[in-house]
Design an enzyme around this catalytic site. Structure first.
Site, PDB file in Angstrom:
ATOM      1  N   HIS A 154       0.770  -1.114   0.064  1.00 16.16           N
ATOM      2  CA  HIS A 154      -0.120   0.063   0.028  1.00 16.16           C
ATOM      3  C   HIS A 154       0.820   1.267  -0.036  1.00 16.16           C
ATOM      4  CE1 HIS A 154       0.298   0.100   4.359  1.00 16.16           C
ATOM      5  NE2 HIS A 154       0.275   1.650   4.231  1.00 16.16           N
ATOM      6  N   ASP A 165      -0.126  -7.425   1.748  1.00 14.15           N
ATOM      7  CA  ASP A 165       0.270  -6.045   1.606  1.00 14.15           C
ATOM      8  C   ASP A 165       1.878  -6.256   1.898  1.00 14.15           C
ATOM      9  OD1 ASP A 165       0.504  -3.606   1.815  1.00 14.15           O
ATOM     10  OD2 ASP A 165      -0.107  -3.164   3.848  1.00 14.15           O
ATOM     11  N   SER A 214       4.184   2.796   8.124  1.00 12.60           N
ATOM     12  CA  SER A 214       3.836   1.785   6.999  1.00 12.60           C
ATOM     13  C   SER A 214       5.051   1.255   6.218  1.00 12.60           C
ATOM     14  CB  SER A 214       2.643   2.359   6.315  1.00 12.60           C
ATOM     15  OG  SER A 214       1.692   2.105   6.821  1.00 12.60           O
TER      16      SER A 214
HETATM   17  C1  4AZ Z   1      -1.003   3.792   8.850  1.00 13.85           C
HETATM   18  O1  4AZ Z   1      -1.967   4.674   8.633  1.00 13.85           O
HETATM   19  C2  4AZ Z   1      -1.044   3.288  10.073  1.00 13.85           C
HETATM   20  N1  4AZ Z   1      -1.350   1.236  14.474  1.00 13.85           N
HETATM   21  C3  4AZ Z   1       0.138   2.064  10.281  1.00 13.85           C
HETATM   22  C4  4AZ Z   1       0.056   1.321  11.262  1.00 13.85           C
HETATM   23  C5  4AZ Z   1      -0.945   1.356  12.231  1.00 13.85           C
HETATM   24  C6  4AZ Z   1      -2.063   2.227  11.937  1.00 13.85           C
HETATM   25  C7  4AZ Z   1      -2.086   3.208  10.850  1.00 13.85           C
HETATM   26  C8  4AZ Z   1      -0.949   0.517  13.490  1.00 13.85           C
HETATM   27  O2  4AZ Z   1      -0.165   3.700   8.211  1.00 13.85           O
END
Ligand code: 4AZ
Length: 598
Positions: A396, A444, A540
């Site tokens: 993503h 992902d 992420s």
């Molecule tokens: C994000 O929005 C995201 N708490 C990544 C990890 C988590 C929540 C959101 C996990 O990229």
């Protein structure tokens, strides 16, 4: 009720006190469905003459063995440069078996027959070794040696009984004065590979065996059904002894019975293999905390006592004659000569075990595999360097057709203080998992191939060290402590764009938080009890690394999704990298990421 079971299991692991546990307690039913055997590299290491392909140990070709020269001779009369080359030949053509060390001399031979039983599958074990014909001694004869004798005779299930006595028929009038004691590791296919020692005997204590046939199976309601079809008593599972012959009774354990050592991967091994310099548990847990075990048996003795024991050993040795060589030592030596990639080991920094959202600022060199992906001017996502020109990230985070817009930054601790250790790499190609689902976040995972520098054929990244890629989903398990790192957001949106890290735990049973949105084989949850440490927006694609027993870092997860950040009822969800090992190795090459089993 549940708690009671749990306590018993704990006792089982710690005090080896589990005689009265039933199958449900010790064996993991879900794991048993996978039908693991000694050929399953998810659970065990392959032999040096095998490699791990698609989760299964497969024969190497002889030229893929180490190139050392230490001649061995096979039963087909052919010489091989070393034991690995012979064994890889045997693996491909099972008729070829080990005969002796050194060159084939013509007079060498080996055979094994079962004498004076009621059928071809049982009897006293007689071996022919060169010019000697002798029975095997009962001394040290165990299921391990009995299995090897039965494999040689073609019984794939090994032995069912190694204690049965067989008598000489009255018409046989021989006086037996010596026998051969066999000592095997259990991986051999012929007793010629075991250590054979000539001993004195009065002819009464000779080894007998009943090999496995369907008729010989003792089946009752409570029998354990081995993957190779054999039935064994339930009490013989998870005790560190390979009763099935294919090890399937030791590979799906939640704890071990008395006498077995529990590998975190759910495998029971014999304590004989603890601290012997060879990793038997895939996570290396059998080779740690070894200072006060093994090796140093001499330590409690005074110098003169040591001399005494050495003298008496010497005396015994004069009475006995070792007729074979220790091929297990050769096997270990060959294993040590196989290539091992350098990953997951930091240069002399250590993580302070203190306590993204929450978490601490990272120091230089603490997360040398962490990279930052930029699209245009924006810090976009994190990623993990896994070696060569490859970075692992979340699907993503990236799009396939805009590779030219991305930059991969390495060695970045603070976005506002870029220094000369920060590297900027351009992207050659983006590979997104073909089954990535942008709605459910299944699969992902993505790979970024960096552009090579014009003058160099490789992607040398200064100060960047690859994290290892886990080849088995049994390397870590719920409760294990791991580390998440990233330059993402924290709760007060302070410390934005600084590399932070936190220690979190793998969480089992995550469907209880996310019900149908959580896919157990492909995803992993991790967090702290109070939710205080968590990945968040901007993290992420970044790494969740776990350390094995030798402190080697594996990228266990890729930061993927989660409901909110830092809420205990909503742990962070990660792509479970081990599930994608074959996908990754298909794209980057097996040799780049195979730490073992190559
Ligand atoms: C994000 O929005 C995201 N708490 C990544 C990890 C988590 C929540 C959101 C996990 O990229």
């Amino acid at each position: 009720m549940k708690l009671g079971h749990y306590l018993l299991l704990l006792l089982c692991v710690d005090l080896s006190f589990c005689k009265n546990l039933s199958q449900e307690d010790l064996l993991d039913e879900k794991c048993l469905q996978e039908k693991y055997t000694s050929q399953s590299c998810d659970k065990v290491f392959c032999h040096p003459w095998e490699k791990c392909i698609d989760k299964s140990c497969t024969c190497k070709l002889p030229y893929q063995c180490p190139k050392t020269i230490s001649l061995v001779c096979s039963t087909t009369g052919r010489n091989y440069n070393n034991y690995c080359q012979l064994k890889s030949h045997e693996c491909l053509y099972p008729k070829t078996k080990f005969l002796t060390n050194g060159t084939c001399s013509g007079q060498g031979q080996f055979d094994l027959s079962l004498k004076y039983g009621n059928s071809e599958s049982e009897g006293l074990v007689e071996v022919k070794l060169g010019n000697t014909t002798a029975f095997i001694c009962q001394k040290n004869w165990s299921i391990t040696e009995a299995n090897v004798a039965c494999y040689y005779r073609g019984f794939k299930g090994g032995a069912v009984n190694y204690e049965k006595r067989f008598n000489f028929p009255h018409y046989v009038d021989v006086k037996i004065t010596s026998c051969l004691e066999a000592n095997c590791r259990g991986l051999e296919t012929t007793l010629a590979e075991c250590v054979l020692t000539k001993r004195k005997t009065n002819g009464k204590n000779l080894a007998g065996v009943v090999c496995h046939t369907e008729e010989a199976d003792l089946i009752n309601d409570d029998s354990f059904h081995c993957v190779n079809g054999k039935y064994i008593p339930q009490e013989k599972t998870c005790d560190g002894i390979n009763d099935c012959g294919d090890q399937s009774d030791e590979l799906c354990c939640k704890g071990c019975r008395k006498g077995g050592f529990f590998c975190k991967s759910g495998v029971c091994i014999s304590p004989k293999y603890l601290c012997n310099g060879e990793m038997d548990c895939i996570g290396g847990d059998d080779e740690v905390n070894c200072e006060d075990l093994g090796h140093s048996e001499d330590q409690d003795l005074t110098a003169s006592e040591i001399q005494d024991t050495r003298n008496s050993e010497h005396e015994i040795q004069e009475e006995e004659e070792i007729l074979s060589v220790n091929m297990d030592e050769d096997r270990k030596l060959l294993k040590s000569l196989l290539p091992q990639i350098n990953c997951g080991v930091r240069n002399n920094t250590h993580i302070r075990r203190k306590r993204v959202v929450g978490g601490k600022r990272a120091n230089k060199g603490q997360f040398p595999w962490q990279v930052t992906i930029k699209e245009g001017e924006r810090i976009h996502c994190g990623g993990t360097y896994i070696g060569g020109c490859w970075v692992l990230t979340a699907a993503h985070c990236v799009r396939k057709n805009v590779a030219h817009r991305y930059q991969v930054w390495t060695g970045l601790l603070d976005w506002l203080k870029i220094n000369n250790e920060t590297g900027i790499e351009r992207v050659n190609r983006v590979i997104i998992h073909e089954d990535y689902n942008a709605v459910t976040y299944q699969n992902d995972i993505a790979l970024i191939e960096l552009k090579k520098h014009q003058t160099k054929p490789t992607c040398e990244l200064p100060t960047t060290i690859p994290a290892c890629v886990p080849w088995s989903s049994y390397l870590f398990r719920p409760g294990d402590k791991c580390f998440v790192s990233g330059l993402g957001r924290d709760e007060g949106k302070k410390n934005l764009y600084k590399l932070k890290w936190g220690e979190i735990q793998l969480i089992g049973n995550c469907s209880k938080y996310y019900s149908t949105r959580f896919f157990e084989k492909e995803m992993e949850c991790a967090g702290t009890d109070d939710g205080s440490i968590d990945a968040c927006k901007g993290d992420s694609g970044g790494p969740l690394v776990c350390m094995d027993s030798n402190n080697v870092a594996y990228v266990w997860g890729v930061v993927s999704w989660g409901e909110n950040c830092g809420k205990p009822e909503y742990p962070g969800v990660y792509t479970k990298v081990a599930h994608y090992f074959d996908w990754i190795s298909h794209h980057v090459g097996r040799s780049l990421i195979s730490k073992y089993n190559v």
